[in-house]
Design a protein around this motif. Structure first.
Motif, short mmCIF file in Angstrom:
data_model
loop_
_atom_site.label_atom_id
_atom_site.label_comp_id
_atom_site.label_asym_id
_atom_site.label_seq_id
_atom_site.Cartn_x
_atom_site.Cartn_y
_atom_site.Cartn_z
N GLU A 1 0.86 -1.19 0.00
CA GLU A 1 0.00 0.00 0.00
C GLU A 1 0.89 1.23 0.00
OE1 GLU A 1 -3.47 1.04 0.06
OE2 GLU A 1 -2.29 2.89 -0.02
N ARG A 2 0.56 2.17 -0.91
CA ARG A 2 1.45 3.35 -1.01
C ARG A 2 1.04 4.49 -0.09
NH1 ARG A 2 -0.49 5.03 -7.09
NH2 ARG A 2 -2.56 5.72 -6.49
N GLY B 1 -7.15 2.24 2.70
CA GLY B 1 -7.33 2.82 1.37
C GLY B 1 -8.08 4.15 1.40
N SER B 2 -8.46 4.59 0.20
CA SER B 2 -9.19 5.85 0.10
C SER B 2 -10.51 5.75 0.85
CB SER B 2 -9.49 6.18 -1.36
OG SER B 2 -8.36 6.04 -2.12
N ALA B 3 -11.10 4.55 0.89
CA ALA B 3 -12.38 4.38 1.59
C ALA B 3 -12.28 4.96 3.00
CB ALA B 3 -12.77 2.91 1.63
N LYS C 1 -18.69 10.64 5.59
CA LYS C 1 -19.84 10.29 6.44
C LYS C 1 -19.72 10.91 7.83
CE LYS C 1 -20.97 9.12 3.24
NZ LYS C 1 -20.59 8.85 1.85
N HIS D 1 4.91 1.82 -3.58
CA HIS D 1 4.12 1.76 -4.82
C HIS D 1 4.43 0.45 -5.55
CE1 HIS D 1 2.08 3.44 -8.37
NE2 HIS D 1 2.94 2.69 -9.03
N GLY D 2 3.40 -0.32 -5.82
CA GLY D 2 3.59 -1.62 -6.46
C GLY D 2 3.46 -1.55 -7.97
N VAL E 1 -6.54 -1.47 -6.39
CA VAL E 1 -5.83 -0.18 -6.38
C VAL E 1 -6.76 1.03 -6.42
CG1 VAL E 1 -3.61 -0.98 -7.28
CG2 VAL E 1 -5.47 -0.45 -8.88
N GLY E 2 -8.07 0.81 -6.51
CA GLY E 2 -9.02 1.91 -6.39
C GLY E 2 -8.99 2.89 -7.55
N TRP F 1 -12.72 16.08 -3.90
CA TRP F 1 -13.28 15.60 -2.63
C TRP F 1 -12.21 15.17 -1.63
CZ3 TRP F 1 -14.83 12.44 -7.00
CH2 TRP F 1 -14.13 11.24 -7.10
N GLY G 1 -12.92 -4.12 -6.36
CA GLY G 1 -13.12 -2.73 -5.99
C GLY G 1 -13.22 -1.77 -7.17
N ASP G 2 -12.97 -0.49 -6.89
CA ASP G 2 -13.21 0.56 -7.88
C ASP G 2 -12.38 0.38 -9.15
OD1 ASP G 2 -14.85 1.61 -5.98
OD2 ASP G 2 -13.87 3.58 -5.87
N ALA H 1 -19.02 1.31 -7.72
CA ALA H 1 -18.06 2.04 -6.87
C ALA H 1 -18.59 2.14 -5.44
CB ALA H 1 -17.81 3.42 -7.46
N LEU H 2 -18.56 1.02 -4.76
CA LEU H 2 -19.04 0.96 -3.38
C LEU H 2 -18.05 0.16 -2.56
CD1 LEU H 2 -22.82 0.09 -3.85
CD2 LEU H 2 -21.90 2.22 -2.93
N ALA H 3 -17.79 0.63 -1.33
CA ALA H 3 -16.87 -0.08 -0.46
C ALA H 3 -17.41 -1.49 -0.16
CB ALA H 3 -16.70 0.70 0.84
C1 LIG Z 1 -16.53 11.04 -1.29
C2 LIG Z 1 -16.83 9.57 -1.40
C3 LIG Z 1 -17.71 8.99 -0.52
C4 LIG Z 1 -18.00 7.63 -0.60
N1 LIG Z 1 -18.88 7.09 0.28
C5 LIG Z 1 -19.18 5.77 0.20
C6 LIG Z 1 -20.10 5.18 1.11
O1 LIG Z 1 -20.67 5.86 1.96
N2 LIG Z 1 -20.34 3.84 1.04
C7 LIG Z 1 -19.71 3.06 0.09
O2 LIG Z 1 -19.97 1.85 0.06
N3 LIG Z 1 -18.85 3.59 -0.80
C8 LIG Z 1 -18.57 4.92 -0.77
N4 LIG Z 1 -17.68 5.47 -1.65
C9 LIG Z 1 -16.99 4.59 -2.61
C10 LIG Z 1 -15.82 3.91 -1.91
O3 LIG Z 1 -14.95 4.86 -1.37
C11 LIG Z 1 -15.07 3.04 -2.89
O4 LIG Z 1 -15.94 2.19 -3.55
C12 LIG Z 1 -14.01 2.21 -2.15
O5 LIG Z 1 -13.04 3.06 -1.61
C13 LIG Z 1 -13.36 1.21 -3.09
O6 LIG Z 1 -12.38 0.51 -2.37
P1 LIG Z 1 -11.07 -0.02 -3.12
O7 LIG Z 1 -10.40 -0.93 -2.18
O8 LIG Z 1 -11.41 -0.49 -4.48
O9 LIG Z 1 -10.18 1.27 -3.37
P2 LIG Z 1 -9.61 2.38 -2.41
O10 LIG Z 1 -10.36 2.51 -1.15
O11 LIG Z 1 -9.47 3.58 -3.30
O12 LIG Z 1 -8.15 1.85 -2.04
C14 LIG Z 1 -7.16 1.68 -3.03
C15 LIG Z 1 -5.81 1.79 -2.38
O13 LIG Z 1 -4.82 1.34 -3.28
C16 LIG Z 1 -3.67 2.14 -3.12
N5 LIG Z 1 -2.89 2.05 -4.38
C17 LIG Z 1 -3.28 2.41 -5.61
N6 LIG Z 1 -2.34 2.09 -6.52
C18 LIG Z 1 -1.34 1.51 -5.84
C19 LIG Z 1 -0.08 0.95 -6.21
N7 LIG Z 1 0.31 0.90 -7.51
N8 LIG Z 1 0.71 0.46 -5.24
C20 LIG Z 1 0.32 0.49 -3.92
N9 LIG Z 1 -0.84 0.98 -3.51
C21 LIG Z 1 -1.66 1.49 -4.47
C22 LIG Z 1 -4.20 3.52 -2.84
O14 LIG Z 1 -3.24 4.28 -2.12
C23 LIG Z 1 -5.43 3.21 -2.00
O15 LIG Z 1 -5.12 3.27 -0.63
C24 LIG Z 1 -17.38 6.84 -1.61
C25 LIG Z 1 -16.50 7.43 -2.52
C26 LIG Z 1 -16.24 8.78 -2.43
C27 LIG Z 1 -15.30 9.41 -3.43
#
Ligand SMILES: Cc1cc2nc3c(=O)[nH]c(=O)nc-3n(C[C@H](O)[C@H](O)[C@H](O)COP(=O)(O)OP(=O)(O)OC[C@H]3O[C@@H](n4cnc5c(N)ncnc54)[C@H](O)[C@@H]3O)c2cc1C
Length: 446
Positions: free
Chosen positions: A14-15, A20-22, A31, A101-102, A130-131, A150, A294-295, A301-303
């Motif tokens: 994880e970088r 993660g961004s979630a 929230k 960073h991977g 990687v979101g 955001w 994930g995303d 696009a939901l956690a």
């Molecule tokens: C403002 C906002 C509000 C939201 N509210 C909700 C909600 O209430 N309920 C809900 O279900 N969803 C919500 N979502 C959507 C939710 O945030 C995403 O669906 C969720 O974060 C997806 O998880 P993920 O693991 O795919 O990616 P992420 O949470 O984005 O995590 C990806 C991680 O990968 C890391 N990364 C990326 N590339 C690399 C690399 N090459 N090497 C190492 N690390 C890397 C990043 O640093 C990051 O930490 C919201 C989104 C936004 C923008």
């Protein structure tokens, strides 16, 4: 966590930060902000419940305000704590954490750039999660001060006096609602006829009405062409030449998957034209032993969906019991005020002919508990399969809709009949009483 609990040796790369961004910039901070805005909205409405606020000398207190610096400190602390809890949980499970960073070298090997050094990690299988990051417009570049995305909005130290939100999808609508509740004068710029494109149209209408009642300006069918800084604020130029001025602008125009420059091609992982990773129902990519969740997959696009895709991937990889992701059972919530929750088949799916069903929509106006609590806006909608009466979808609009959707989600997942829902006791008075009442109205007398 799931893979480790099933006995695998797991490394996480994880970088930024764990969760993660979630956790760090999306779900948790937004929230938490919304929780403060909700508290203010409820307090403002308290007068209608017979509550007034007085200072000691009997003079009526008239000003309520959010200290945005404190609000933002609280939410960022909460996000950091949540991230630390996740880190602790992973470490307790014996997961190795590498911050860096991977980049994939092939379908078994990842190079990790740790700043000062590199490490090459080999694995039998890889899960890519990687979101995504905020999409930017070339003519509306965020500067982190007045023009924001955001992830930057939590750096604000003072409440924006006039906030322009560009984009009326879920993220734009949630922030517009929150800042309106916190006391900013909000203008929401929406390129479509209605806010929340793709969501239940009746729900979007309720929200637009509430937004306008609470003093928000909603500019529909208005495309923002550019956002520029002025001496003391921002000016947004619309497609038809109109100019909208404000003190700050938040740009919420979608997201881009983080799939570039990470060696996916070398690993044989195919992408869709939008740059998302192609996956099947059990999260497999086109490369052997490489899964994605994930995303970055663009599924939903939901956690909650990201987590489910991850669990399915691990179960499939390790030969545990698994069934493919069922998208027609996903429940989701839009954390506006009022909230909008939905699950399963939508009314638009019926209109397009994809499903055949009966729909009932019951306003919360007649619900005794809603009246007592002074909840003015909302409804319950249930969709049942035509002929069989099985519950296949639903929408709840109202305070606490995110909790109220669960009985309908359970009915959808367990294929319950509307009579099962109708004949289950609910508490009187309760908002959930409207769910069983709506189901009752779908009863077919045999
Ligand atoms: C403002 C906002 C509000 C939201 N509210 C909700 C909600 O209430 N309920 C809900 O279900 N969803 C919500 N979502 C959507 C939710 O945030 C995403 O669906 C969720 O974060 C997806 O998880 P993920 O693991 O795919 O990616 P992420 O949470 O984005 O995590 C990806 C991680 O990968 C890391 N990364 C990326 N590339 C690399 C690399 N090459 N090497 C190492 N690390 C890397 C990043 O640093 C990051 O930490 C919201 C989104 C936004 C923008």
């Amino acid at each position: 966590m799931v893979a480790a609990s099933l006995g695998s040796k797991v490394t996480i790369i994880e970088r930024a930060g764990l969760g993660g961004s979630a956790v760090l910039s999306d779900v948790v901070p937004s929230k938490t902000l919304i929780a403060t805005a909700d508290a203010m909205t409820r307090t403002l409405d308290a007068a209608e419940l017979g509550i007034s606020f007085r200072v000691n000398d009997g003079e009526q207190a008239s000003v309520m305000q959010a200290d945005l610096k404190l609000v933002n400190e609280r939410l960022m602390n909460l996000a950091r704590e949540q991230s630390a809890d996740i880190r602790d949980g992973l470490e307790r499970m014996g997961v190795r954490i590498i911050i860096g960073h991977g980049t994939m070298l092939d379908n078994h090997t990842i190079d990790v750039d740790r700043g000062e050094s590199h490490e090459v990690v080999r694995a039998d299988a890889i899960l890519i999660a990687v979101g995504a990051h905020p999409r930017e417009l070339a003519t509306a570049q965020p500067d982190g001060e007045r023009i924001l995305n955001w992830a930057q909005i939590y750096d604000l130290q003072e409440l924006p006096r006039e906030l322009i939100v560009v984009g009326s999808g879920v993220t734009g609508a949630e922030f517009a609602s929150a800042y309106n509740g916190l006391g900013s004068k909000v203008t929401l710029i929406s390129s479509r006829d209605q806010v929340l494109p793709g969501e239940d149209s009746d729900a979007a209408q309720v929200l637009e009405d509430v937004f306008e009642r609470r003093g928000m300006t909603v500019l529909s069918r208005s495309r923002a062409e550019s956002v520029e800084r002025t001496d003391d604020g921002v000016v947004v130029t619309l497609g038809d030449g109109r100019k909208v001025t404000g003190t700050h602008c938040l740009v919420c125009v979608g997201s881009i998957p983080n799939t570039t420059n990470m060696g996916l091609e070398a690993a044989g992982v195919d992408l869709t034209p939008s740059g998302h990773i192609k996956v099947d129902g059990v999260s497999r990519t086109s490369a052997p032993n490489v899964y994605a969740a994930g995303d970055c997959t663009g599924v939903f696009a939901l956690a909650s969906v990201a987590a489910m895709q991850g669990r399915i991937a691990v179960a499939h990889l390790l030969g545990d019991g698994v069934s493919p992701l069922k998208l027609n059972q996903v429940s989701s919530n839009i954390f506006t005020s009022p909230e909008i929750a939905s699950v399963g088949v939508s009314e638009a799916d019926l209109e397009s002919g994809k499903y055949q069903g009966d729909v009932i929509k019951l306003s919360l106006h007649t619900n005794a508990r809603a009246k007592m609590r002074n909840f003015k806006d909302g409804f319950v909608k249930i969709i049942a399969r035509k002929g069989s009466g099985t519950v296949i979808g639903g929408v709840v609009v109202g305070a606490g809709a995110s909790e109220l959707i669960f009985p309908i989600a359970l009915a959808v997942a367990q294929k319950l009949h509307v009579d099962d829902v109708a004949n289950t006791f609910t508490v009187y008075p309760s908002l959930s009483g409207s769910i069983s009442e709506a189901a009752r109205r779908l009863h077919v007398h045999m």
